[in-house]
Design an enzyme around this catalytic site. Structure first.
Site, PDB file in Angstrom:
ATOM      1  N   TYR A 100      33.926  73.666  21.223  1.00 12.46           N
ATOM      2  CA  TYR A 100      32.825  74.631  21.159  1.00 12.46           C
ATOM      3  C   TYR A 100      32.260  74.945  22.538  1.00 12.46           C
ATOM      4  O   TYR A 100      31.653  75.988  22.744  1.00 12.46           O
ATOM      5  CB  TYR A 100      31.705  74.095  20.249  1.00 12.46           C
ATOM      6  CG  TYR A 100      32.149  73.993  18.810  1.00 12.46           C
ATOM      7  CD1 TYR A 100      33.199  73.157  18.461  1.00 12.46           C
ATOM      8  CD2 TYR A 100      31.542  74.743  17.816  1.00 12.46           C
ATOM      9  CE1 TYR A 100      33.639  73.059  17.162  1.00 12.46           C
ATOM     10  CE2 TYR A 100      31.971  74.650  16.511  1.00 12.46           C
ATOM     11  CZ  TYR A 100      33.014  73.817  16.184  1.00 12.46           C
ATOM     12  OH  TYR A 100      33.456  73.731  14.892  1.00 12.46           O
ATOM     13  N   LYS A 102      43.020  62.748  15.844  1.00 13.79           N
ATOM     14  CA  LYS A 102      44.387  63.235  15.643  1.00 13.79           C
ATOM     15  C   LYS A 102      45.195  62.669  16.810  1.00 13.79           C
ATOM     16  O   LYS A 102      45.791  63.406  17.612  1.00 13.79           O
ATOM     17  CB  LYS A 102      44.365  64.775  15.614  1.00 13.79           C
ATOM     18  CG  LYS A 102      45.664  65.424  15.206  1.00 13.79           C
ATOM     19  CD  LYS A 102      45.984  65.292  13.731  1.00 13.79           C
ATOM     20  CE  LYS A 102      47.324  65.924  13.407  1.00 13.79           C
ATOM     21  NZ  LYS A 102      47.799  65.606  12.050  1.00 13.79           N
ATOM     22  N   ASP A 131      43.736  64.817   9.062  1.00  9.80           N
ATOM     23  CA  ASP A 131      44.352  65.391   7.852  1.00  9.80           C
ATOM     24  C   ASP A 131      44.291  64.398   6.691  1.00  9.80           C
ATOM     25  O   ASP A 131      43.964  64.760   5.553  1.00  9.80           O
ATOM     26  CB  ASP A 131      45.789  65.857   8.127  1.00  9.80           C
ATOM     27  CG  ASP A 131      46.582  64.896   8.997  1.00  9.80           C
ATOM     28  OD1 ASP A 131      45.994  63.918   9.505  1.00  9.80           O
ATOM     29  OD2 ASP A 131      47.794  65.109   9.168  1.00  9.80           O
ATOM     30  N   ASP A 146      32.572  69.240  12.118  1.00  9.97           N
ATOM     31  CA  ASP A 146      32.077  70.469  11.500  1.00  9.97           C
ATOM     32  C   ASP A 146      32.784  70.678  10.158  1.00  9.97           C
ATOM     33  O   ASP A 146      32.157  70.900   9.113  1.00  9.97           O
ATOM     34  CB  ASP A 146      32.368  71.640  12.448  1.00  9.97           C
ATOM     35  CG  ASP A 146      31.677  72.932  12.033  1.00  9.97           C
ATOM     36  OD1 ASP A 146      30.897  72.900  11.059  1.00  9.97           O
ATOM     37  OD2 ASP A 146      31.920  73.959  12.675  1.00  9.97           O
ATOM     38  N   ASP A 174      31.240  69.790   6.210  1.00 11.31           N
ATOM     39  CA  ASP A 174      31.146  70.837   5.179  1.00 11.31           C
ATOM     40  C   ASP A 174      31.911  70.425   3.919  1.00 11.31           C
ATOM     41  O   ASP A 174      31.467  70.673   2.801  1.00 11.31           O
ATOM     42  CB  ASP A 174      31.682  72.178   5.694  1.00 11.31           C
ATOM     43  CG  ASP A 174      30.564  73.104   6.144  1.00 11.31           C
ATOM     44  OD1 ASP A 174      29.490  72.574   6.535  1.00 11.31           O
ATOM     45  OD2 ASP A 174      30.742  74.333   6.119  1.00 11.31           O
TER      46      ASP A 174
END
Ligand code: ATP
Ligand code: MG
Length: 351
Positions: free
Chosen positions: A139, A185, A217, A241, A245
């Site tokens: 970001y 990851k 994942d 993020d 959610d």
């Protein structure tokens, strides 16, 4: 003691849910020796409309002098074409306040668990917190641009940024069930390799906390298949993020969940519901104020050590739900006002 809280009602349903929250906070503090001064400031789209920018300097100055910041919600289609975007104000606010740790607790309320997309047996024992790194990663990394032929974002993490968020998460795990899941990851990303190595180093200081690593994942899958396995989750900005959610829908409604964001000790923290400005229902007295109310309860507990007052709000919310006073998103007919009046009545009753 007098605490100074900067209130940023923001856009959409923000002002409606903030108004009832301020009243209820004032109510639980009425019998204590503490005073909270609420100072309203412009932020987001409302600030763009009033002064042409989303994060005016007066708002920044007020925050510098505050003990905590309470935010409603920001943005909406009204500013889609505007040269200044409300969301840029949000990124600037986080950066300015130095809030590197975004904390989202997920709690399942028995009264509305039938709204969850998960089967009943998978919800048993679900109670976890996502700790998301908020100031680094994709970001904020530069270079960042797009042109006719390519788009570029930069994923960069320095060790110090990883260390402070990981310490934060380990300390939180210590106050809970002492299990930390670090999500990365590391089989593909260099930043994740540094992340995992740093987590391993820090873990030596927290031998009482059980640590596990998951690839993002796999974590996304576990969150649906076995969410009860999690206690505290720590992860970088974008994974956080997405996963927070994902977590937020497990409880049945976005409108239920609070969050807090923390800087280094001694600096003001930021409290806000996890949902957005819900422009489709703004101004209709339909909004569920629970996420906002529980954010205020987090503020009372974490910034001001007002544990009893925080508990009063949390218990009143659970009681209202179990007595069947439900807003529209929860399948009920209660308006924001009716729900808030119910909370006031419950707090009055128990005083
Ligand atoms: P943002 O981009 O600001 O995160 P979003 O597109 O994710 O926004 P929200 O504003 O959170 O979306 O709204 C998503 C849906 O959930 C909308 O239909 C909205 O009306 C509903 N919703 C969100 N918050 C609430 C709430 N507090 N009470 C009732 N419904 C809500
Ligand atoms: Mg959203």
């Amino acid at each position: 003691m007098t605490f100074r809280v900067v209130v940023l009602p923001g856009d959409g349903i923000g002002p409606e849910i903030m108004a009832v929250t301020e009243k209820i906070v004032a109510q639980v503090l009425a019998h204590s020796h503490q005073t909270i001064l609420f100072e309203h400031q412009l932020f987001g789209g409302a600030a763009i409309d009033a002064v042409g920018e989303p994060f005016p300097v007066e708002t920044q100055t007020a925050i510098d002098k505050s003990d905590a910041v309470l935010l409603g919600s920001v943005g909406g289609p009204k500013w889609d074409e505007a040269p200044e975007r409300p969301e840029m104000g949000l990124l600037a606010l986080r950066k300015k306040m130095g809030v590197f740790a975004n904390v989202r607790p997920l709690q399942i309320f028995p009264a509305v668990r039938h709204l969850s997309p998960l089967r009943e047996e998978r919800l048993e024992g679900v109670d976890f917190v996502v700790v998301r790194e908020l100031l680094g990663g994709l970001y904020f990394g530069t270079p960042k641009y797009f042109n006719e032929t390519e788009g570029v974002d930069t994923l960069r993490y320095d060790k110090a940024s990883i260390e402070r968020i990981v310490h934060y998460a380990f300390n939180l795990a210590r106050q809970r069930r002492k299990k930390l899941t670090s999500i990365d990851k590391a089989n593909v990303l260099a930043t994740s390799k540094l992340w995992r190595q740093t987590v391993e180093e820090i873990a030596v200081d927290y031998p009482d906390v059980t640590l596990e690593h998951l690839y993002v994942d796999a974590a996304a899958m576990h969150m649906i298949q076995a969410p009860a396995r999690f206690d505290v989750i720590v992860t970088e900005n974008m994974f956080g993020d997405i996963l927070s959610d994902e977590a937020s829908v497990l409880g049945g409604s976005l409108g239920l969940l609070p969050s807090s964001s923390h800087a280094e000790a001694g600096r003001p923290a930021l409290y806000e519901p996890i949902h957005g400005s819900a422009p489709d229902i703004a101004g209709k007295d339909f909004a569920n104020p629970i996420g906002m109310l529980l954010s205020a309860a987090m503020m009372l507990r974490q910034s001001f050590q007002l544990e009893n007052e925080a508990k009063q709000i949390e218990i009143a919310v659970e009681t209202a739900l179990s007595e069947g006073v439900l807003t529209k998103d929860l399948g009920g007919t209660a308006t924001t006002t009716i729900f808030a009046n119910k909370i006031t009545e419950i707090i009055e009753r128990s005083a």
